[in-house]
Design an enzyme around this catalytic site. Structure first.
Site, PDB file in Angstrom:
ATOM      1  N   SER A  28      10.076 -10.141   6.950  1.00  0.00           N
ATOM      2  CA  SER A  28       8.851 -10.681   7.536  1.00  0.00           C
ATOM      3  C   SER A  28       8.064 -11.503   6.524  1.00  0.00           C
ATOM      4  O   SER A  28       7.012 -12.041   6.852  1.00  0.00           O
ATOM      5  CB  SER A  28       7.977  -9.544   8.072  1.00  0.00           C
ATOM      6  OG  SER A  28       7.723  -8.589   7.051  1.00  0.00           O
ATOM      7  N   ASN A 115       3.578   1.983   6.339  1.00  0.00           N
ATOM      8  CA  ASN A 115       3.024   2.032   7.692  1.00  0.00           C
ATOM      9  C   ASN A 115       1.497   2.014   7.700  1.00  0.00           C
ATOM     10  O   ASN A 115       0.878   1.258   8.455  1.00  0.00           O
ATOM     11  CB  ASN A 115       3.544   3.269   8.433  1.00  0.00           C
ATOM     12  CG  ASN A 115       5.041   3.190   8.666  1.00  0.00           C
ATOM     13  OD1 ASN A 115       5.666   2.164   8.403  1.00  0.00           O
ATOM     14  ND2 ASN A 115       5.624   4.273   9.156  1.00  0.00           N
ATOM     15  N   SER A 282      -4.027 -46.341  23.046  1.00  0.00           N
ATOM     16  CA  SER A 282      -2.677 -46.446  23.581  1.00  0.00           C
ATOM     17  C   SER A 282      -1.955 -47.554  22.835  1.00  0.00           C
ATOM     18  O   SER A 282      -2.552 -48.570  22.496  1.00  0.00           O
ATOM     19  CB  SER A 282      -2.736 -46.767  25.070  1.00  0.00           C
ATOM     20  OG  SER A 282      -1.513 -47.343  25.485  1.00  0.00           O
ATOM     21  N   LYS A 288      -7.325 -48.700  26.557  1.00  0.00           N
ATOM     22  CA  LYS A 288      -7.360 -47.242  26.645  1.00  0.00           C
ATOM     23  C   LYS A 288      -8.073 -46.577  25.475  1.00  0.00           C
ATOM     24  O   LYS A 288      -7.959 -46.988  24.329  1.00  0.00           O
ATOM     25  CB  LYS A 288      -5.928 -46.677  26.707  1.00  0.00           C
ATOM     26  CG  LYS A 288      -5.200 -46.965  27.994  1.00  0.00           C
ATOM     27  CD  LYS A 288      -5.795 -46.291  29.224  1.00  0.00           C
ATOM     28  CE  LYS A 288      -5.547 -44.812  29.271  1.00  0.00           C
ATOM     29  NZ  LYS A 288      -4.117 -44.494  29.447  1.00  0.00           N
ATOM     30  N   ASN A 290      -8.271 -42.533  24.784  1.00  0.00           N
ATOM     31  CA  ASN A 290      -7.814 -41.288  25.412  1.00  0.00           C
ATOM     32  C   ASN A 290      -8.480 -40.056  24.802  1.00  0.00           C
ATOM     33  O   ASN A 290      -8.662 -39.979  23.590  1.00  0.00           O
ATOM     34  CB  ASN A 290      -6.305 -41.169  25.264  1.00  0.00           C
ATOM     35  CG  ASN A 290      -5.568 -42.295  25.975  1.00  0.00           C
ATOM     36  OD1 ASN A 290      -6.022 -42.760  27.016  1.00  0.00           O
ATOM     37  ND2 ASN A 290      -4.479 -42.743  25.403  1.00  0.00           N
ATOM     38  N   GLU A 295      -7.542 -32.845  25.660  1.00  0.00           N
ATOM     39  CA  GLU A 295      -6.270 -32.499  26.316  1.00  0.00           C
ATOM     40  C   GLU A 295      -5.497 -31.456  25.502  1.00  0.00           C
ATOM     41  O   GLU A 295      -4.898 -30.536  26.055  1.00  0.00           O
ATOM     42  CB  GLU A 295      -5.411 -33.751  26.490  1.00  0.00           C
ATOM     43  CG  GLU A 295      -6.007 -34.758  27.455  1.00  0.00           C
ATOM     44  CD  GLU A 295      -5.293 -36.094  27.362  1.00  0.00           C
ATOM     45  OE1 GLU A 295      -4.307 -36.283  28.080  1.00  0.00           O
ATOM     46  OE2 GLU A 295      -5.696 -36.947  26.554  1.00  0.00           O
TER      47      GLU A 295
HETATM   48  N1  ARG Z   1       6.878  -5.283   7.295  1.00  0.00           N
HETATM   49  C1  ARG Z   1       6.593  -4.113   8.021  1.00  0.00           C
HETATM   50  C2  ARG Z   1       5.696  -4.436   9.232  1.00  0.00           C
HETATM   51  O1  ARG Z   1       5.116  -5.454   9.222  1.00  0.00           O
HETATM   52  C3  ARG Z   1       5.886  -3.115   7.162  1.00  0.00           C
HETATM   53  C4  ARG Z   1       6.042  -1.700   7.593  1.00  0.00           C
HETATM   54  C5  ARG Z   1       7.425  -1.244   7.393  1.00  0.00           C
HETATM   55  N2  ARG Z   1       7.551   0.148   7.603  1.00  0.00           N
HETATM   56  C6  ARG Z   1       8.723   0.732   7.739  1.00  0.00           C
HETATM   57  N3  ARG Z   1       8.723   2.010   7.938  1.00  0.00           N
HETATM   58  N4  ARG Z   1       9.825   0.059   7.690  1.00  0.00           N
HETATM   59  O2  ARG Z   1       5.602  -3.687  10.176  1.00  0.00           O
END
Ligand code: ARG
Length: 434
Positions: A28, A115, A282, A288, A290, A295
C-alpha cells in the site's frame, strides 16, 4: 520471486519472500505514503508514552524521537527511498529508523500493532481533511455572501421546474447556497467531533499486556479521549464513511450550483459572466467561452459519491476485527478529499470572479408572467375573491396562456369552436367558459 528473503518485520516463520504478484497486491506504500506525517506524529506520541511509563528507557526513546524527525525531514525533502517490499508507510518508516539508530528502532513497536497504528494515522488524516473542508466551505460562503450583498435587491426570476415561477433577488438566491454550505460545514464538524478518539493502545485487537497510558497518547495527538473498545478501535472505518457522506452531500450542493452556472452563463440566459480565469475557449468556434470549471465540478462529484459507495462495499461483509480489506479504505478517501477540496476551491474562485448581469436578471424577471401569483394575491386581498377564483381569473388574462387559437368544442362564441380541447377552461385566450 520465491527466493527472496523473508520480511524482516514479520517474516520469522517464513522461509521465503513473497511472490512478485503477492507483493503487488499487498503493498500500500504507493498511496499510504500520504500518511507519513501522521504516522511519525503517532509514533512520537507512542514513544514518549513508552518512556513516561518506564516501558522503554529514556535513551532509546530519545534516539527514536531524533530518528523519527530525521525520517520525516527525508520524506519532506523527497530523499526518502520508499520500498514496495516494505509494504506500507509504517514499515517503511520503521526500517529507515533502524538504519538510522540501530536496535532501539526495534523497540518502538512495543505495545502496538499496525492495526491500531493505521487506525490512528488515518483518523488523524481524515480529521485534518474535515478541518480543510470546513475552511474551504467557509471561504466559499464568504464569496457567496459578497455576491449576495452586491446584488441584494437585484430582481431575478425564481424557478420551479426550471420554468419562471416568481421573482426573487440575486441576494436571496446566493444566500440559499450559503444556508446549504452552513449545514455542510456542521456535518463535517459533527463527524470530526465523533471521530476524535484515539485507537492507540488497542494494539492488534485485544489491547496489550504492557502498562501503557492511553490517555497520554490521546492527549498528545489532540484526541478527546481513548476509544472505549479495542475491537471497535481497530476495525471500524465509520469515521471515514462519515467524512465521505458529508463530502457527498456537500459535493451534491456544489454540483447543483455548478449546473446553475452552466445554465446562467449561456447565451440564452446571460445571467452571469464568468471570468476568463475560470473559463476556456473553443479551438474551432471563436465566439465560445465555456464554463469548464463548473462542468468539471459537476462531473468530479461522481467520484466522491463513488468513493462513499466503494468503502461501504469494502466494509459491509467484514467480521471483527481487522481484515486486510480495510487497506482499501485509503485511496477512496484520498481521491474524494482531493476532489472535494479542488471543487470547493474552483467554486470559490468562480464565484469571486463572476459578475451577475443585473439587466439580464431584471429583464428575465419581467417576462414569463413571474408576478401572476402576486396579482392573484391582490385579487384576494383587495376584492375578497377566494384564492382559487383569483387564480383562475388571473389565468384568463390575455397573454398568459399558450399563443395558439382556442380549440374548445364547447364554446359557441369562440371562432375556433369545433377544434377539440380537453382543457377548455384553462384556455385563457377564449373569453367564454365551457
Ligand atoms: N497497510 C495496512 C493497512 O493499511 C496496515 C495494517 C496491516 N495490519 C496487518 N495486520 N497486516 O491496513
Amino acid at each position: 520471486m520465491t527466493d527472496k528473503t523473508a520480511n524482516a518485520m514479520w517474516g520469522g516463520r517464513f522461509a521465503a519472500g513473497p511472490d512478485a504478484i503477492m507483493e503487488a497486491i499487498n503493498a500500500s506504500i504507493g498511496f499510504d505514503k500520504r500518511l507519513a506525517q501522521q504516522d511519525i506524529e503517532g509514533s512520537r506520541a507512542h514513544a514518549a508514552m513508552l518512556a513516561a511509563t518506564g516501558i522503554l528507557n529514556d535513551s532509546d526513546v530519545d534516539a527514536i524521537r531524533k530518528g523519527l524527525l530525521t525520517v520525516l525531514s527525508e520524506i519532506d525533502g523527497g530523499s526518502f527511498q520508499f520500498s514496495t517490499a516494505l509494504e506500507d508507510i509504517h514499515m517503511n518508516v520503521e526500517a529507515r529508523l533502524k538504519e538510522l539508530i540501530g536496535d532501539a528502532a526495534g523497540r518502538l513497536h512495543t505495545a502496538r500493532s499496525r492495526n491500531d497504528q493505521v487506525a490512528t494515522d488515518f483518523r488523524l488524516w481524515v480529521r485534518g481533511q474535515c478541518d480543510a473542508a470546513i475552511a474551504g466551505i467557509e471561504a466559499l460562503m464568504r464569496a457567496l455572501v459578497d455576491q449576495a450583498e452586491q446584488g441584494a435587491d437585484w430582481v431575478m426570476p425564481g424557478f420551479t421546474h426550471l420554468q419562471t415561477a416568481q421573482p426573487v433577488t440575486w441576494g436571496h438566491h446566493m444566500m440559499a447556497y450559503v444556508e446549504m454550505l452552513a449545514r455542510d460545514r456542521s456535518r463535517f464538524a459533527d463527524a470530526r467531533a465523533r471521530m476524535n478518539e484515539s485507537p492507540l493502545g488497542a494494539a492488534a485487537l485485544a489491547g496489550t499486556s504492557f502498562p501503557i497510558d492511553r490517555h497520554m497518547t490521546a492527549t498528545a495527538l489532540g484526541f478527546d479521549r481513548p476509544m472505549a473498545n479495542s475491537l471497535d478501535a481497530v476495525s471500524d472505518r465509520d469515521f471515514a464513511l462519515e467524512f465521505l457522506a458529508a463530502a457527498s452531500i456537500s459535493a451534491m450542493h456544489l454540483s447543483r450550483f455548478a449546473e446553475e452556472l452552466v445554465i446562467w452563463s449561456s447565451a440564452q440566459f446571460r445571467f452571469v459572466r464568468l471570468s476568463d480565469r475560470f473559463s476556456t475557449g473553443s479551438s474551432i468556434m471563436p465566439q465560445k467561452k465555456n464554463p469548464d470549471a463548473a462542468e468539471l465540478i459537476r462531473a468530479k462529484i461522481g467520484r466522491i459519491f463513488g468513493a462513499n459507495v466503494a468503502l461501504m462495499m469494502v466494509m459491509k461483509g467484514l467480521p471483527l476485527a481487522y481484515s486486510k480489506d480495510m487497506q482499501e479504505d485509503k485511496e477512496q478517501v484520498f481521491d474524494a478529499a482531493d476532489n472535494l477540496m479542488l471543487a470547493l476551491a474552483a467554486m470559490d474562485g468562480m464565484v469571486r470572479d463572476m459578475s451577475a448581469n443585473r439587466e439580464a436578471l431584471e429583464r428575465a424577471a419581467g417576462s414569463g408572467f413571474s408576478t401572476a401569483t402576486d396579482l392573484a394575491d391582490w385579487l384576494v386581498r383587495v376584492l375578497g375573491l377566494p384564492f382559487r377564483d383569483a387564480h383562475h381569473v388571473t389565468g384568463t388574462l390575455g397573454g398568459l396562456g399558450r399563443t395558439g387559437r382556442c380549440r374548445s368544442a364547447r364554446s359557441d362564441a369562440c371562432a375556433d369552436a369545433g377544434r377539440p380541447s380537453r382543457h377548455h377552461r384553462r384556455d385563457f385566450r377564449c373569453s367564454r367558459r365551457a
